[in-house]
Design an enzyme around this catalytic site. Structure first.
Site, PDB file in Angstrom:
ATOM      1  N   ASP A  94      18.390  47.327  30.734  1.00 54.67           N
ATOM      2  CA  ASP A  94      19.142  46.356  30.059  1.00 54.67           C
ATOM      3  C   ASP A  94      20.433  46.811  29.530  1.00 54.67           C
ATOM      4  O   ASP A  94      20.370  47.962  29.103  1.00 54.67           O
ATOM      5  CB  ASP A  94      18.062  45.980  28.810  1.00 54.67           C
ATOM      6  CG  ASP A  94      18.197  44.523  28.593  1.00 54.67           C
ATOM      7  OD1 ASP A  94      19.052  43.877  28.712  1.00 54.67           O
ATOM      8  OD2 ASP A  94      17.231  43.731  28.147  1.00 54.67           O
TER       9      ASP A  94
ATOM     10  N   HIS B 236      28.561  43.422  30.604  1.00 50.87           N
ATOM     11  CA  HIS B 236      27.468  43.248  29.565  1.00 50.87           C
ATOM     12  C   HIS B 236      26.092  43.788  30.161  1.00 50.87           C
ATOM     13  O   HIS B 236      25.249  43.892  29.316  1.00 50.87           O
ATOM     14  CB  HIS B 236      27.113  41.619  29.200  1.00 50.87           C
ATOM     15  CG  HIS B 236      28.174  41.112  28.439  1.00 50.87           C
ATOM     16  ND1 HIS B 236      27.937  40.726  27.215  1.00 50.87           N
ATOM     17  CD2 HIS B 236      29.425  40.843  28.763  1.00 50.87           C
ATOM     18  CE1 HIS B 236      29.353  40.514  26.732  1.00 50.87           C
ATOM     19  NE2 HIS B 236      30.061  40.296  27.362  1.00 50.87           N
TER      20      HIS B 236
HETATM   21  C1  GDG Z   1      22.848  40.075  28.462  1.00 50.81           C
HETATM   22  C2  GDG Z   1      22.230  41.483  28.755  1.00 50.81           C
HETATM   23  C3  GDG Z   1      23.099  42.411  26.493  1.00 50.81           C
HETATM   24  C4  GDG Z   1      15.959  34.642  23.758  1.00 50.81           C
HETATM   25  N1  GDG Z   1      15.024  33.848  23.779  1.00 50.81           N
HETATM   26  C5  GDG Z   1      15.496  32.915  22.908  1.00 50.81           C
HETATM   27  C6  GDG Z   1      16.527  33.244  22.413  1.00 50.81           C
HETATM   28  N2  GDG Z   1      16.866  34.509  22.757  1.00 50.81           N
HETATM   29  C7  GDG Z   1      18.280  35.044  22.557  1.00 50.81           C
HETATM   30  C8  GDG Z   1      17.738  36.446  21.774  1.00 50.81           C
HETATM   31  C9  GDG Z   1      19.125  37.183  21.983  1.00 50.81           C
HETATM   32  C10 GDG Z   1      19.604  36.678  23.255  1.00 50.81           C
HETATM   33  O1  GDG Z   1      18.901  35.414  23.669  1.00 50.81           O
HETATM   34  C11 GDG Z   1      19.359  37.517  24.498  1.00 50.81           C
HETATM   35  O2  GDG Z   1      20.191  38.863  24.330  1.00 50.81           O
HETATM   36  P1  GDG Z   1      19.556  40.201  25.002  1.00 50.81           P
HETATM   37  O3  GDG Z   1      20.767  40.989  24.822  1.00 50.81           O
HETATM   38  O4  GDG Z   1      18.199  40.504  24.524  1.00 50.81           O
HETATM   39  O5  GDG Z   1      19.351  39.739  26.776  1.00 50.81           O
HETATM   40  P2  GDG Z   1      20.380  38.953  28.067  1.00 50.81           P
HETATM   41  O6  GDG Z   1      20.441  37.527  27.792  1.00 50.81           O
HETATM   42  O7  GDG Z   1      20.066  39.477  29.154  1.00 50.81           O
HETATM   43  O8  GDG Z   1      21.875  39.291  27.665  1.00 50.81           O
HETATM   44  C12 GDG Z   1      21.902  42.316  27.563  1.00 50.81           C
HETATM   45  C13 GDG Z   1      23.773  40.974  26.194  1.00 50.81           C
HETATM   46  O9  GDG Z   1      24.107  40.231  27.604  1.00 50.81           O
HETATM   47  C14 GDG Z   1      24.927  41.114  25.179  1.00 50.81           C
HETATM   48  O10 GDG Z   1      25.818  41.986  25.768  1.00 50.81           O
HETATM   49  O11 GDG Z   1      22.690  42.940  25.494  1.00 50.81           O
HETATM   50  O12 GDG Z   1      21.503  43.499  27.961  1.00 50.81           O
HETATM   51  O13 GDG Z   1      21.229  41.465  29.734  1.00 50.81           O
HETATM   52  O14 GDG Z   1      19.954  36.821  21.037  1.00 50.81           O
HETATM   53  O15 GDG Z   1      17.312  35.992  20.533  1.00 50.81           O
HETATM   54  N3  GDG Z   1      17.285  32.507  21.578  1.00 50.81           N
HETATM   55  C15 GDG Z   1      16.413  31.160  21.116  1.00 50.81           C
HETATM   56  N4  GDG Z   1      15.411  30.965  21.583  1.00 50.81           N
HETATM   57  C16 GDG Z   1      14.605  31.739  22.489  1.00 50.81           C
HETATM   58  O16 GDG Z   1      13.629  31.328  23.110  1.00 50.81           O
HETATM   59  N5  GDG Z   1      17.215  30.538  20.345  1.00 50.81           N
END
Ligand code: GDG
Length: 445
Positions: free
Chosen positions: A351, A157
Site C-alpha cells: 500500500d 500515491h
Molecule cells: C490510495 C493509495 C494512499 C474506505 N471505505 C469506505 C471509505 N473508505 C475511505 C477510507 C480512507 C480512504 O477511503 C481509503 O484510503 P487508503 O489510503 O486506505 O487507500 P486507497 O483508496 O487505495 O488510496 C493509498 C492513498 O491513496 C492516499 O495517498 O494512502 O496507499 O492506495 O479514507 O476511510 N469511506 C467511506 N465509506 C467506505 O465504505 N465513507
C-alpha cells in the site's frame, strides 16, 4: 501568490467537495482552502462525442472545478486497462496480474494528450501545477512540449517498485521521461523514492525524488469519531454485537489490500485460540471498486466464498464470526465504528500509505484505546513501529497478533496508541501538502 492547479484523474464529485472522502481529496482539502485553486480532471462521465464537448466549470468558494468527459474507449483503455490493469498491479508488485496490450498503452498516452490540450488554455503564468498519481505519469512532459513554463509537481500515491520489477513495463523509459518533465516528484516512502530514483539512473535521467508521506486531518476526524460513537447508528451496531469484542477492517475491494489473507488470519485465530470463538466479531467493510477489471471480479468471488466458508465452519446459530459488506458506508459512521472497535485490522500486501491505519488511530478513545494490527508492507508501517506489525502471508503470525491485541493490558494499549497518535498528529494532510508545495515553490525561485 499564483493559483494552485490540481490535476488528477477524477475531480471530487459535487457531494465530496465539502465532505472529502477518499485519500486524495482528504489530503488536498486543506491546501485548496488556503488559496485560489483550480481542480482539473475527468468528470466521471463517458460520451461517444466526448472529444467535441467543451469542458464544464463549476465554482465553490475559492475553488474552480473544471471537468471533461472521456470516450468509452478512453475509459476502457486508459482508465481500466492500462492505469488499473497494468500500472496498478506493476506498482503493487503483482506482475502476474498485468494485462498489457500496445493499443491500451497508446490510448493511455493519447488520453494524457487530451488532458494536456484541455488544461493548456486554462493556465496563467504564475500558476503552480500539481499533478497526481499513476494515471498521469506522462502529463508533465506533454505540458512542457506545449510550452508550459510554470512550476509543475507530481505526487505518486501508490508504491513504486524497484528496477527489477519496473522493467517489466514495455516502454518504461518513455513513462519515466514523461514524469521527469516535473520540477519536483514526491512519493510516499523512502523505499519508493529509492526505487524510482534507481530507475531514473538506469536511463541516465537526472531527477530528484522526495519522500513526503501523506496524512489525515486527525483533529477533525477525531471529533467526528467522538460524535459518531454516541450516535444511534453506531450504538445500534454495538448492540447487535451482544458483548462480543470487535475487530474492524475497512478497504476498497482491491487485491493490494490483502483481504483473503486477512480472512485466513482471522480464521487461524479461531482455530489456534478457541477461547475467542463466540467472543469476537470481525466487521469488514469492503466497497466494491473497479469491477470492470477482471482481477477484481475474481477477487470478489474468492472473498465471498472464503467468508461463507469461515462463517459456516465456525459460526453458530447465535454468532456470526465475520460480518462482511461490499458497499460503502457513510464516513461519519466509519469514524464511530473505528472508535468502538477493539482492534483495527489493516493488512495490505502493498500500500502506498494506507489512511485507514491513521484514521483508526485518530478515532480511538485515549482512556481505553484499541490496538492496530498493521501489515509491514503498508507505507504507514515505518511511521508506526508501535503497532503490532505482521506479514499478511503468515496466517499464524496474524492470529498471534490478533490474540495479543485482544488480550493486551490497558497500559500497553495506551502507550502504543499515544506514540502512534503523536506521529499521526505530526504528519497530517495539511503538513503533507504544505511540505510538497513549499519544496515546489523553491524551484527556480
Ligand atoms: C490510495 C493509495 C494512499 C474506505 N471505505 C469506505 C471509505 N473508505 C475511505 C477510507 C480512507 C480512504 O477511503 C481509503 O484510503 P487508503 O489510503 O486506505 O487507500 P486507497 O483508496 O487505495 O488510496 C493509498 C492513498 O491513496 C492516499 O495517498 O494512502 O496507499 O492506495 O479514507 O476511510 N469511506 C467511506 N465509506 C467506505 O465504505 N465513507
Amino acid at each position: 501568490m499564483g493559483r494552485l492547479i490540481i490535476v488528477s484523474n477524477r475531480t471530487p464529485a459535487p457531494g465530496e467537495r465539502t465532505q472529502p472522502a477518499g485519500g486524495l481529496t482528504v489530503g488536498l482539502y486543506d491546501a485548496i482552502q488556503k488559496r485560489e485553486s483550480l481542480w482539473f480532471g475527468w468528470s466521471g462521465q463517458q460520451a461517444e462525442d466526448a472529444g467535441e464537448r467543451p469542458v464544464e466549470e463549476d465554482r465553490l468558494d475559492n475553488v474552480t472545478y473544471v471537468t471533461f468527459d472521456l470516450t468509452p474507449s478512453q475509459y476502457d483503455r486508459f482508465y481500466l486497462n492500462f492505469s488499473n490493469g497494468v500500472l496498478w498491479p506493476l506498482c503493487h508488485y503483482r506482475t502476474n496480474l498485468i494485462r498489457y496490450t500496445r493499443e491500451d498503452c497508446d490510448v493511455y498516452y493519447e488520453t494524457n494528450e487530451v488532458f494536456a490540450d484541455r488544461l493548456l488554455p486554462l493556465l496563467q503564468d504564475d500558476d503552480v501545477v500539481w499533478i497526481h498519481d499513476y494515471h498521469l505519469f506522462p502529463l508533465a512532459r506533454m505540458l512542457r512540449e506545449r510550452g508550459v513554463r510554470n512550476r509543475i509537481g507530481f505526487f505518486l500515491h501508490i508504491p513504486f517498485p524497484p528496477w527489477s520489477v519496473a522493467r517489466l513495463l514495455p516502454q518504461l523509459k518513455r513513462l519515466l521521461e514523461g514524469v521527469a518533465g516535473c520540477d519536483r516528484i514526491g512519493v510516499q516512502t523512502p523505499e519508493d523514492a529509492a526505487n524510482l530514483k534507481g530507475c531514473f539512473e538506469v536511463y541516465g535521467i537526472d531527477e530528484e525524488v522526495e519522500a513526503v508521506p501523506i496524512g489525515i486531518d486527525p483533529v477533525s476526524f477525531r471529533q467526528q469519531a467522538i460524535e459518531s460513537a454516541a450516535s444511534d447508528e453506531v450504538s445500534r451496531i454495538v448492540d447487535t454485537l451482544e458483548g462480543t469484542r470487535m475487530i474492524v477492517g475497512v478497504d476498497r475491494l482491491d487485491y493490494s489490500k490483502g483481504l483473503p489473507e486477512r480472512m485466513r488470519g482471522f480464521e487461524m485465530l479461531l482455530k489456534n485460540y478457541p477461547e475467542h470463538r463466540g467472543q469476537v466479531t470481525f466487521i469488514q467493510i469492503t466497497p466494491v471498486s473497479r469491477s470492470g477489471v477482471e482481477s477484481y471480479r475474481i477477487l470478489k468471488e474468492e472473498l465471498d466464498g472464503l467468508v461463507g466458508t469461515i462463517n459456516g465452519a465456525y459460526g453458530t446459530p447465535d454468532w456470526v464470526p465475520i460480518r462482511y459488506t461490499t458497499w460503502p458506508i457513510a464516513r461519519q459512521i466509519l469514524a464511530g465504528l473505528y472508535r468502538v472497535a477493539d482492534v483495527g485490522f489493516v493488512t495490505p500486501l502493498r500500500d502506498g500509505m494506507n489512511l485507514v491505519a491513521k484514521e483508526f488511530i485518530a478515532a480511538q478513545d485515549e482512556d481505553d484505546p484499541g490496538v492496530l494490527v498493521l501489515s509491514r508492507f503498508a507505507g504507514a508501517a515505518p511511521e508506526m513501529p508501535e503497532a503490532l506489525l505482521v506479514n499478511p502471508l503468515d496466517a499464524e503470525g496474524m492470529a498471534d497478533a490478533l490474540h495479543a491485541a485482544l488480550t493486551m493490558d490497558a497500559k500497553a494499549r495506551h502507550d502504543a496508541w499515544s506514540a502512534i497518535y503523536g506521529e499521526v498528529s505530526r504528519n497530517t494532510a495539511g503538513s503533507w501538502a504544505k511540505q510538497f508545495l513549499e519544496s515546489l515553490e523553491t524551484v527556480r525561485a
